[in-house]
Design a protein around this motif. Sequence first.
Motif, PDB file in Angstrom:
ATOM      1  N   LYS A 128      -7.635  25.212  20.327  1.00 37.31           N
ATOM      2  CA  LYS A 128      -7.846  25.953  21.569  1.00 37.31           C
ATOM      3  C   LYS A 128      -7.577  25.063  22.774  1.00 37.31           C
ATOM      4  O   LYS A 128      -7.738  23.845  22.711  1.00 37.31           O
ATOM      5  CB  LYS A 128      -9.274  26.495  21.613  1.00 37.31           C
ATOM      6  N   ILE A 129      -7.164  25.694  23.846  1.00 41.65           N
ATOM      7  CA  ILE A 129      -7.038  25.021  25.137  1.00 41.65           C
ATOM      8  C   ILE A 129      -8.033  25.703  26.062  1.00 41.65           C
ATOM      9  O   ILE A 129      -7.885  26.870  26.402  1.00 41.65           O
ATOM     10  CB  ILE A 129      -5.609  25.122  25.692  1.00 41.65           C
ATOM     11  N   ALA A 130      -9.075  24.986  26.429  1.00 40.81           N
ATOM     12  CA  ALA A 130     -10.163  25.604  27.194  1.00 40.81           C
ATOM     13  C   ALA A 130     -10.668  24.639  28.256  1.00 40.81           C
ATOM     14  O   ALA A 130     -10.480  23.416  28.162  1.00 40.81           O
ATOM     15  CB  ALA A 130     -11.301  26.015  26.261  1.00 40.81           C
ATOM     16  N   LYS A 131     -11.327  25.199  29.245  1.00 36.54           N
ATOM     17  CA  LYS A 131     -11.875  24.410  30.343  1.00 36.54           C
ATOM     18  C   LYS A 131     -13.397  24.372  30.303  1.00 36.54           C
ATOM     19  O   LYS A 131     -14.020  23.536  30.958  1.00 36.54           O
ATOM     20  CB  LYS A 131     -11.396  24.993  31.678  1.00 36.54           C
ATOM     21  N   ALA A 132     -14.014  25.276  29.543  1.00 35.46           N
ATOM     22  CA  ALA A 132     -15.469  25.345  29.484  1.00 35.46           C
ATOM     23  C   ALA A 132     -15.916  25.582  28.051  1.00 35.46           C
ATOM     24  O   ALA A 132     -15.222  26.239  27.273  1.00 35.46           O
ATOM     25  CB  ALA A 132     -15.992  26.460  30.398  1.00 35.46           C
ATOM     26  N   PHE A 133     -17.053  25.046  27.700  1.00 34.13           N
ATOM     27  CA  PHE A 133     -17.585  25.221  26.349  1.00 34.13           C
ATOM     28  C   PHE A 133     -19.069  24.879  26.352  1.00 34.13           C
ATOM     29  O   PHE A 133     -19.606  24.314  27.317  1.00 34.13           O
ATOM     30  CB  PHE A 133     -16.844  24.327  25.349  1.00 34.13           C
ATOM     31  N   GLU A 135      -9.945  20.145  34.095  1.00 38.04           N
ATOM     32  CA  GLU A 135      -8.700  20.831  33.758  1.00 38.04           C
ATOM     33  C   GLU A 135      -8.777  21.267  32.300  1.00 38.04           C
ATOM     34  O   GLU A 135      -9.574  20.707  31.522  1.00 38.04           O
ATOM     35  CB  GLU A 135      -7.504  19.900  33.958  1.00 38.04           C
ATOM     36  N   PRO A 136      -7.999  22.238  31.879  1.00 36.29           N
ATOM     37  CA  PRO A 136      -8.026  22.665  30.474  1.00 36.29           C
ATOM     38  C   PRO A 136      -7.644  21.514  29.547  1.00 36.29           C
ATOM     39  O   PRO A 136      -6.774  20.703  29.869  1.00 36.29           O
ATOM     40  CB  PRO A 136      -7.000  23.801  30.429  1.00 36.29           C
ATOM     41  N   ALA A 137      -8.303  21.437  28.392  1.00 33.17           N
ATOM     42  CA  ALA A 137      -8.047  20.373  27.417  1.00 33.17           C
ATOM     43  C   ALA A 137      -7.929  20.976  26.027  1.00 33.17           C
ATOM     44  O   ALA A 137      -8.418  22.086  25.769  1.00 33.17           O
ATOM     45  CB  ALA A 137      -9.160  19.334  27.465  1.00 33.17           C
ATOM     46  N   ILE A 138      -7.300  20.226  25.125  1.00 35.86           N
ATOM     47  CA  ILE A 138      -7.173  20.680  23.732  1.00 35.86           C
ATOM     48  C   ILE A 138      -8.463  20.328  23.001  1.00 35.86           C
ATOM     49  O   ILE A 138      -8.867  19.154  22.970  1.00 35.86           O
ATOM     50  CB  ILE A 138      -5.975  20.024  23.029  1.00 35.86           C
ATOM     51  N   LEU A 139      -9.115  21.323  22.427  1.00 37.53           N
ATOM     52  CA  LEU A 139     -10.393  21.107  21.756  1.00 37.53           C
ATOM     53  C   LEU A 139     -10.628  22.212  20.747  1.00 37.53           C
ATOM     54  O   LEU A 139      -9.843  23.153  20.625  1.00 37.53           O
ATOM     55  CB  LEU A 139     -11.531  21.043  22.778  1.00 37.53           C
ATOM     56  N   ASP A 140     -11.715  22.104  20.012  1.00 39.91           N
ATOM     57  CA  ASP A 140     -12.092  23.147  19.064  1.00 39.91           C
ATOM     58  C   ASP A 140     -13.555  22.963  18.704  1.00 39.91           C
ATOM     59  O   ASP A 140     -14.177  21.949  19.046  1.00 39.91           O
ATOM     60  CB  ASP A 140     -11.219  23.099  17.812  1.00 39.91           C
ATOM     61  N   GLU A 141     -14.098  23.934  17.997  1.00 41.27           N
ATOM     62  CA  GLU A 141     -15.472  23.811  17.527  1.00 41.27           C
ATOM     63  C   GLU A 141     -15.536  22.721  16.462  1.00 41.27           C
ATOM     64  O   GLU A 141     -14.631  22.584  15.633  1.00 41.27           O
ATOM     65  CB  GLU A 141     -15.954  25.145  16.957  1.00 41.27           C
ATOM     66  N   PHE A 142     -16.607  21.965  16.476  1.00 38.45           N
ATOM     67  CA  PHE A 142     -16.764  20.829  15.573  1.00 38.45           C
ATOM     68  C   PHE A 142     -16.679  21.246  14.112  1.00 38.45           C
ATOM     69  O   PHE A 142     -16.125  20.529  13.284  1.00 38.45           O
ATOM     70  CB  PHE A 142     -18.112  20.156  15.856  1.00 38.45           C
ATOM     71  N   ARG A 143     -17.182  22.425  13.779  1.00 35.01           N
ATOM     72  CA  ARG A 143     -17.174  22.880  12.384  1.00 35.01           C
ATOM     73  C   ARG A 143     -15.756  23.173  11.891  1.00 35.01           C
ATOM     74  O   ARG A 143     -15.507  23.205  10.686  1.00 35.01           O
ATOM     75  CB  ARG A 143     -18.048  24.131  12.244  1.00 35.01           C
ATOM     76  N   HIS A 145     -12.629  21.677  13.488  1.00 41.58           N
ATOM     77  CA  HIS A 145     -11.801  20.472  13.608  1.00 41.58           C
ATOM     78  C   HIS A 145     -12.660  19.363  14.206  1.00 41.58           C
ATOM     79  O   HIS A 145     -12.939  19.371  15.405  1.00 41.58           O
ATOM     80  CB  HIS A 145     -10.564  20.736  14.472  1.00 41.58           C
ATOM     81  N   LYS A 146     -13.060  18.439  13.346  1.00 41.32           N
ATOM     82  CA  LYS A 146     -14.073  17.449  13.709  1.00 41.32           C
ATOM     83  C   LYS A 146     -13.667  16.575  14.880  1.00 41.32           C
ATOM     84  O   LYS A 146     -14.417  16.420  15.846  1.00 41.32           O
ATOM     85  CB  LYS A 146     -14.394  16.576  12.485  1.00 41.32           C
ATOM     86  N   THR A 147     -12.472  15.980  14.825  1.00 41.25           N
ATOM     87  CA  THR A 147     -12.079  15.012  15.846  1.00 41.25           C
ATOM     88  C   THR A 147     -11.988  15.640  17.232  1.00 41.25           C
ATOM     89  O   THR A 147     -12.379  15.020  18.227  1.00 41.25           O
ATOM     90  CB  THR A 147     -10.725  14.367  15.481  1.00 41.25           C
ATOM     91  N   LEU A 148     -11.497  16.857  17.325  1.00 34.63           N
ATOM     92  CA  LEU A 148     -11.381  17.524  18.623  1.00 34.63           C
ATOM     93  C   LEU A 148     -12.607  18.370  18.934  1.00 34.63           C
ATOM     94  O   LEU A 148     -12.612  19.126  19.908  1.00 34.63           O
ATOM     95  CB  LEU A 148     -10.114  18.369  18.666  1.00 34.63           C
ATOM     96  N   THR A 166     -16.458  27.507  22.197  1.00 34.73           N
ATOM     97  CA  THR A 166     -15.602  27.409  23.369  1.00 34.73           C
ATOM     98  C   THR A 166     -15.842  28.613  24.258  1.00 34.73           C
ATOM     99  O   THR A 166     -16.498  29.583  23.866  1.00 34.73           O
ATOM    100  CB  THR A 166     -14.126  27.344  22.960  1.00 34.73           C
ATOM    101  N   ASP A 167     -15.287  28.553  25.462  1.00 38.85           N
ATOM    102  CA  ASP A 167     -15.526  29.612  26.437  1.00 38.85           C
ATOM    103  C   ASP A 167     -15.078  30.966  25.919  1.00 38.85           C
ATOM    104  O   ASP A 167     -15.706  31.982  26.177  1.00 38.85           O
ATOM    105  CB  ASP A 167     -14.772  29.283  27.733  1.00 38.85           C
TER     106      ASP A 167
END
Length: 541
Positions: free
Chosen positions: A310-315, A380-388, A390-393, A415-416
């Motif tokens: 995901k690319i999100a700005k809030a979580f 700014e939006p960043a590449i991330l995901d829920e820990f469950r 994708h652990k590293t992101l 994520t948002d």
Amino acid sequence: MSNAENGLLKFITCGSVDDGKSTLIGHILYDSKLLYADQEQALILDSQVGSRGGAIDYSLLLDGLMAEREQGITIDVAYRYFTTDRRSFIVADTPGHEEYTRNMAVGASFADLAVILVDASLGVLVQTRRHARICALMGIRYFVFAVNKMDLIGYDQKRFAKISGDIGMLKAELGLQDAVIIPVSATEGDNVTWYSDKMPWYQGDTLLAHLETVDVSGNVPETGFYMPVQRVCRPDHSFRGFQGQIEAGKVAVCDMVTALPSGEIALVKSIHIGDKEAESAVLGQPATIQLDREVDVSRGCVLTRNTELKIAKAFSATLLWMDDQRLVPGKEYWIKLGTKLLPAIVTGISHKVDVNDGTLLPADSIVKNEIVRCEIVLSEPAILDEFRLHKTLGELILIDRVSHATAACGVIETTDEQKQDSVFLSDGSGKLQINLFDQFYYHPDIHTILRHSPSPAAYAKGDTLPLRGEGFNYPFDFDLVSDSDFANIRDGIFIGFGPRESRYPLLDASGIEVDAPRDFGKYHKVMIWEKKREAEAMEDL
């Protein structure tokens, strides 16, 4: 039997202060004949001036700092590498004192398994629960609860059964699926590396035997391939490679990958591992990937394939707060996500967690060593995901922008775009997320209005809504804008989704009147943060 047969096991020892963590690992090293002759002789000599009357103090093998030996406690994380005939190990011996919880969390971040020690004479303590909760937060799925100092209670089976019951409740509370309980004596060696004839009622494995055979490969593999870019390599004008460690899956020459956040697609032209060219690279390997065309990629970007990152700005995130300064919503921090470093603001605190029983408690600020669920917004939006997923992101650290000290570590929960810990209206035919009951505070220190969201809730048809609060005051009859129809509130009760009635006010999901855009504060009031905290302090007195 090869020591590679069961693979490398990375584990951590943790628990309350003076539970015997260093002694336990030291005894394993000593009994397993994993010391050089000079180390063994130094251990015997050092033990002569210790507190055990000349008997070997196995903790001295781990506690190397002078302050540790003076105080008889572990302060820093001690890593040790050792092998037996059946397996290779890396162990992190971590401090038990509450003051050094941050050091323990660092050790937990690398481990596959946690050995949590419990003093048989004291039982399960607050710090034991905190460490178990932190290990679960860090994604550790495999646990060993070593009930230590059985020699001090006369190897009492009933006492062990009582402690096992308390541990069982903790396991259920944290949802631990793979956990065993072993009675041991770290100083005497009972059930550490050899079976003890003083506890014939225990029929399970010794601690070392369990560590040698436990299978930690049951973690669900992450989907797809991705590699956060650590560095762009340009040795000359003819080569541009992207370097990083592969965090999931594998990649091969001619694979099509996507560069995030730009979304550009390219083929893998070549792969280098170290100074050798390779046809493919897999999970855990550092690699340099060259693409067949120029794409917009720099440090902090991610090369990916079939991951749905995901690319999100809030979580929302769960954090272990590690700073001496309180966490107060509205303060800016640096956040580290993968290889990306950027500014972030903690915009609200949902709740903190009682480390004793897991109860969710309301909170306006957080102090050191508390666990908190909060809302974070990035610059700014960043590449991330829920820990469950994708652990590293999905793991992060917050860094104080002034002192550059690590303020918190934690994991992304939602994520948002997928956040579920909100307030909803539902009548079976539809569902509407609302922010009606958010409260707004003016924080004089940072001259900002902050929002605090209530605890998650779902109101069904026929439920009475809390339309009067400290920071909001709604009429008892109004309609809410929904995707399809309108949510009808009559006499303070949600009666379901239906047609719009023009005689009642029309509000959006945030509580702002649609027909009167200038009346933003009509149903809300802003409170002074400091006055509220002072009033609460007076009530406590």
